[in-house]
Design an enzyme around this catalytic site. Structure first.
Site, PDB file in Angstrom:
ATOM      1  N   GLY A 139       6.455  -2.853  -0.002  1.00 16.91           N
ATOM      2  CA  GLY A 139       5.691  -1.835  -0.728  1.00 16.91           C
ATOM      3  C   GLY A 139       4.212  -2.142  -0.616  1.00 16.91           C
ATOM      4  O   GLY A 139       3.539  -1.701   0.318  1.00 16.91           O
ATOM      5  N   THR A 166       8.212  10.739  -0.659  1.00 21.74           N
ATOM      6  CA  THR A 166       7.989  12.041  -1.297  1.00 21.74           C
ATOM      7  C   THR A 166       8.326  13.124  -0.271  1.00 21.74           C
ATOM      8  O   THR A 166       7.876  13.045   0.874  1.00 21.74           O
ATOM      9  CB  THR A 166       6.508  12.163  -1.740  1.00 21.74           C
ATOM     10  OG1 THR A 166       6.230  11.117  -2.669  1.00 21.74           O
ATOM     11  CG2 THR A 166       6.229  13.518  -2.384  1.00 21.74           C
ATOM     12  N   GLU A 370       0.559   5.190  -3.650  1.00 19.53           N
ATOM     13  CA  GLU A 370      -0.546   5.039  -2.682  1.00 19.53           C
ATOM     14  C   GLU A 370      -1.404   3.802  -2.972  1.00 19.53           C
ATOM     15  O   GLU A 370      -2.629   3.843  -2.957  1.00 19.53           O
ATOM     16  CB  GLU A 370      -1.375   6.323  -2.609  1.00 19.53           C
ATOM     17  CG  GLU A 370      -0.505   7.443  -2.067  1.00 19.53           C
ATOM     18  CD  GLU A 370      -1.236   8.653  -1.543  1.00 19.53           C
ATOM     19  OE1 GLU A 370      -2.414   8.539  -1.180  1.00 19.53           O
ATOM     20  OE2 GLU A 370      -0.597   9.709  -1.481  1.00 19.53           O
TER      21      GLU A 370
HETATM   22  C1  LIG Z   1       7.321   8.689  -7.071  1.00 20.56           C
HETATM   23  C2  LIG Z   1       6.909   7.853  -5.910  1.00 20.56           C
HETATM   24  C3  LIG Z   1       6.535   8.461  -4.728  1.00 20.56           C
HETATM   25  C4  LIG Z   1       6.185   7.694  -3.611  1.00 20.56           C
HETATM   26  N1  LIG Z   1       5.905   8.323  -2.430  1.00 20.56           N
HETATM   27  C5  LIG Z   1       5.714   7.576  -1.307  1.00 20.56           C
HETATM   28  C6  LIG Z   1       5.565   8.212  -0.024  1.00 20.56           C
HETATM   29  O1  LIG Z   1       5.575   9.453   0.082  1.00 20.56           O
HETATM   30  N2  LIG Z   1       5.447   7.432   1.066  1.00 20.56           N
HETATM   31  C7  LIG Z   1       5.435   6.059   0.998  1.00 20.56           C
HETATM   32  O2  LIG Z   1       5.318   5.426   2.040  1.00 20.56           O
HETATM   33  N3  LIG Z   1       5.574   5.437  -0.210  1.00 20.56           N
HETATM   34  C8  LIG Z   1       5.713   6.157  -1.349  1.00 20.56           C
HETATM   35  N4  LIG Z   1       5.867   5.529  -2.576  1.00 20.56           N
HETATM   36  C9  LIG Z   1       5.896   4.080  -2.623  1.00 20.56           C
HETATM   37  C10 LIG Z   1       4.684   3.465  -3.307  1.00 20.56           C
HETATM   38  O3  LIG Z   1       3.567   3.570  -2.468  1.00 20.56           O
HETATM   39  C11 LIG Z   1       5.061   2.030  -3.681  1.00 20.56           C
HETATM   40  O4  LIG Z   1       5.971   2.104  -4.754  1.00 20.56           O
HETATM   41  C12 LIG Z   1       3.864   1.192  -4.023  1.00 20.56           C
HETATM   42  O5  LIG Z   1       3.062   0.988  -2.903  1.00 20.56           O
HETATM   43  C13 LIG Z   1       4.277  -0.150  -4.609  1.00 20.56           C
HETATM   44  O6  LIG Z   1       5.237  -0.778  -3.830  1.00 20.56           O
HETATM   45  P1  LIG Z   1       6.572  -1.362  -4.519  1.00 20.56           P
HETATM   46  O7  LIG Z   1       7.131  -0.278  -5.374  1.00 20.56           O
HETATM   47  O8  LIG Z   1       7.420  -1.924  -3.464  1.00 20.56           O
HETATM   48  O9  LIG Z   1       6.060  -2.476  -5.505  1.00 20.56           O
HETATM   49  P2  LIG Z   1       5.710  -4.008  -5.110  1.00 20.56           P
HETATM   50  O10 LIG Z   1       4.811  -4.037  -3.946  1.00 20.56           O
HETATM   51  O11 LIG Z   1       6.970  -4.789  -5.056  1.00 20.56           O
HETATM   52  O12 LIG Z   1       4.879  -4.449  -6.389  1.00 20.56           O
HETATM   53  C14 LIG Z   1       5.475  -4.834  -7.611  1.00 20.56           C
HETATM   54  C15 LIG Z   1       4.360  -5.251  -8.577  1.00 20.56           C
HETATM   55  O13 LIG Z   1       3.640  -6.362  -8.010  1.00 20.56           O
HETATM   56  C16 LIG Z   1       2.251  -6.058  -7.935  1.00 20.56           C
HETATM   57  N5  LIG Z   1       1.684  -6.721  -6.770  1.00 20.56           N
HETATM   58  C17 LIG Z   1       2.168  -6.743  -5.499  1.00 20.56           C
HETATM   59  N6  LIG Z   1       1.355  -7.455  -4.709  1.00 20.56           N
HETATM   60  C18 LIG Z   1       0.333  -7.893  -5.480  1.00 20.56           C
HETATM   61  C19 LIG Z   1      -0.845  -8.665  -5.245  1.00 20.56           C
HETATM   62  N7  LIG Z   1      -1.129  -9.156  -4.017  1.00 20.56           N
HETATM   63  N8  LIG Z   1      -1.675  -8.941  -6.290  1.00 20.56           N
HETATM   64  C20 LIG Z   1      -1.386  -8.443  -7.532  1.00 20.56           C
HETATM   65  N9  LIG Z   1      -0.307  -7.700  -7.815  1.00 20.56           N
HETATM   66  C21 LIG Z   1       0.536  -7.421  -6.799  1.00 20.56           C
HETATM   67  C22 LIG Z   1       2.191  -4.542  -7.845  1.00 20.56           C
HETATM   68  O14 LIG Z   1       0.939  -4.028  -8.245  1.00 20.56           O
HETATM   69  C23 LIG Z   1       3.319  -4.140  -8.789  1.00 20.56           C
HETATM   70  O15 LIG Z   1       2.841  -4.179 -10.117  1.00 20.56           O
HETATM   71  C24 LIG Z   1       6.178   6.277  -3.707  1.00 20.56           C
HETATM   72  C25 LIG Z   1       6.527   5.665  -4.915  1.00 20.56           C
HETATM   73  C26 LIG Z   1       6.900   6.425  -6.008  1.00 20.56           C
HETATM   74  C27 LIG Z   1       7.300   5.734  -7.282  1.00 20.56           C
END
Ligand SMILES: Cc1cc2nc3c(=O)[nH]c(=O)nc-3n(C[C@H](O)[C@H](O)[C@H](O)COP(=O)(O)OP(=O)(O)OC[C@H]3O[C@@H](n4cnc5c(N)ncnc54)[C@H](O)[C@@H]3O)c2cc1C
Length: 390
Positions: A139, A166, A370
């Site tokens: 992510g 999305t 994003e």
């Molecule tokens: C409704 C919805 C629509 C979406 N649409 C799209 C889309 O169209 N296309 C697409 O590609 N993605 C999409 N996403 C994905 C979205 O971009 C990711 O959920 C987001 O980038 C976070 O990734 P993750 O959920 O894997 O969380 P993780 O990366 O696992 O993060 C978990 C937590 O750790 C924190 N964290 C991670 N790394 C660090 C760091 N280095 N320092 C501090 N904190 C950190 C994060 O901020 C978060 O609080 C969507 C997500 C949702 C919920």
């Protein structure tokens, strides 16, 4: 004496054309989007017909060149359109923002032939796009993605799973980042994959806290074959392309956040003038008046921030730092303002009879998509003190 219904946002727009555009969007929002928003969000219904209407009205390609079917509008105007749409229904505003994001790679990095062939249908021909970067195990650390594209003659064969997409399952085209080379950010390439490609399937949409009308789904690529003519940019250039798309996309999320916040403020102000306690409207109590004043001030500050970033972009200047700041500030503002709106409505605010609780649930997702707001802070800090040591 409270005689003031919420007024439309007083926008300073650069041209008469932009003013007409905002009036058109308000008209579509009030006639076609707002009346069904609560019911359809509750039912998790995706309003595909609204996107067809927006496409036919020239609203799905606003910031792109007219030569290829776009609207030739500056980001400053496009973002204010998004804000109006998101205030009406986030599923629509965010959907337009994601479609614009999905179109970016081809519009900015496609060859002349690719742009002539694909853009008119994408920008004004009724097609809807999706942007595929995230995966189940990548992510925030998007550069560790695993979906692979392997060269086979004139084609590429894509295998892997994208997550959180999305419009997953309803999109007509998918802009897909896949690994074609080494580990890390330099081994990734972008592709334009048609929605009906053989081997492309979507899982059932995620069951989400809010934004329920917008389908978010895993998308599986099981040996999906695309011709090399659908590769966008050079092999290995996919990650910088994906990130530059996100710089602009984050401004879209910021504008959507201000739309949701404005809708929540309007609802809270309206309610406060109607609800009476202790023999007078609750809007008479200074405790609430100050809350409303703070909400309005935060919203104006957020709007000014995303517009300042947009104007830099429109002037061809670097804007990535300001875009990250706008995403961070506007989405945190939306969270605070929607929480306060529920508070102003009291117990009624906690029920689905009023839209305040929906706005609150919608605001939350904007702090995540994003690039989470932690990631925005990392981007901003990098501009201040350089990259982190490894
Ligand atoms: C409704 C919805 C629509 C979406 N649409 C799209 C889309 O169209 N296309 C697409 O590609 N993605 C999409 N996403 C994905 C979205 O971009 C990711 O959920 C987001 O980038 C976070 O990734 P993750 O959920 O894997 O969380 P993780 O990366 O696992 O993060 C978990 C937590 O750790 C924190 N964290 C991670 N790394 C660090 C760091 N280095 N320092 C501090 N904190 C950190 C994060 O901020 C978060 O609080 C969507 C997500 C949702 C919920």
């Amino acid at each position: 004496m409270h005689d003031r219904a919420p007024q439309p946002v007083d926008r300073h727009l650069p041209t008469d054309e932009a003013r007409d555009l905002i009036l058109l969007v308000r008209d579509i929002a009030q006639r076609e989007i707002v009346p069904k928003a609560a019911e359809e969000e509750d039912a998790g219904r995706f309003p595909r017909e609204i996107f067809a209407l927006l496409s036919a009205s020239g609203l799905l390609g606003l910031p792109y060149e007219a030569e290829h079917g776009g609207g030739d509008q500056p980001y400053e105007v496009y973002l204010q359109v998004l804000e109006e749409l998101a205030a009406a229904r986030l599923t629509v505003g965010l959907g337009v923002s994601v479609h614009t994001l999905a179109s970016y790679a081809l519009a900015a990095h496609g060859t002349k032939e690719q742009r002539v062939e694909h853009l008119p249908a994408m920008l004004g021909g009724g097609l809807l796009g999706a942007y595929c970067l995230s995966e189940p195990s990548s992510g925030s650390d998007a550069a560790s993605l695993r979906t692979r594209a392997v060269r086979d003659g004139d084609d590429w064969v894509i295998t892997g799973t994208k997550a959180w997409i999305t419009h997953g399952g309803v999109a007509d085209f998918y802009t897909v980042m896949a690994r074609t080379g080494q580990e890390g950010p330099r081994g990734i390439t972008a592709f334009l994959v048609p929605g009906d490609a053989e081997g492309l399937t979507a899982a059932a949409p995620e069951k989400k806290m809010g934004l329920k009308g917008s389908p978010t789904a895993q998308v599986h690529f099981d040996g999906v074959r695309v011709p090399d003519a659908r590769r966008i940019g050079e092999p290995g250039q996919g990650f910088p392309i994906a990130l530059s798309a996100l710089d602009s996309g984050r401004l879209g999320i910021a504008a959507c956040a201000i739309g949701v916040a404005q809708a929540a403020l309007d609802e809270a102000a309206r309610y406060a003038t109607e609800r009476r306690q202790f023999g007078r409207p609750i809007a008479d109590f200074q405790g609430l008046r100050f809350m409303l004043a703070d909400m309005a001030t935060q919203i104006e500050a957020g709007r000014a921030l995303y517009l300042a970033a947009a104007r830099l972009r429109d002037a061809g200047r670097p804007f990535a730092r300001q875009a990250a700041m706008a995403k961070l500030h506007c989405t945190d503002t939306a969270m605070r303002v929607t929480v306060d709106a529920v508070q102003i409505l009291g117990g009624y605010g906690y029920t689905a009879d009023f839209p305040a609780e929906r706005y609150l649930r919608e605001a939350k997702v904007l702090q995540i998509v994003e690039g989470t707001n932690q990631i925005q802070r990392m981007v901003i800090a990098r501009h201040l003190v350089g990259a982190e040591e490894r």
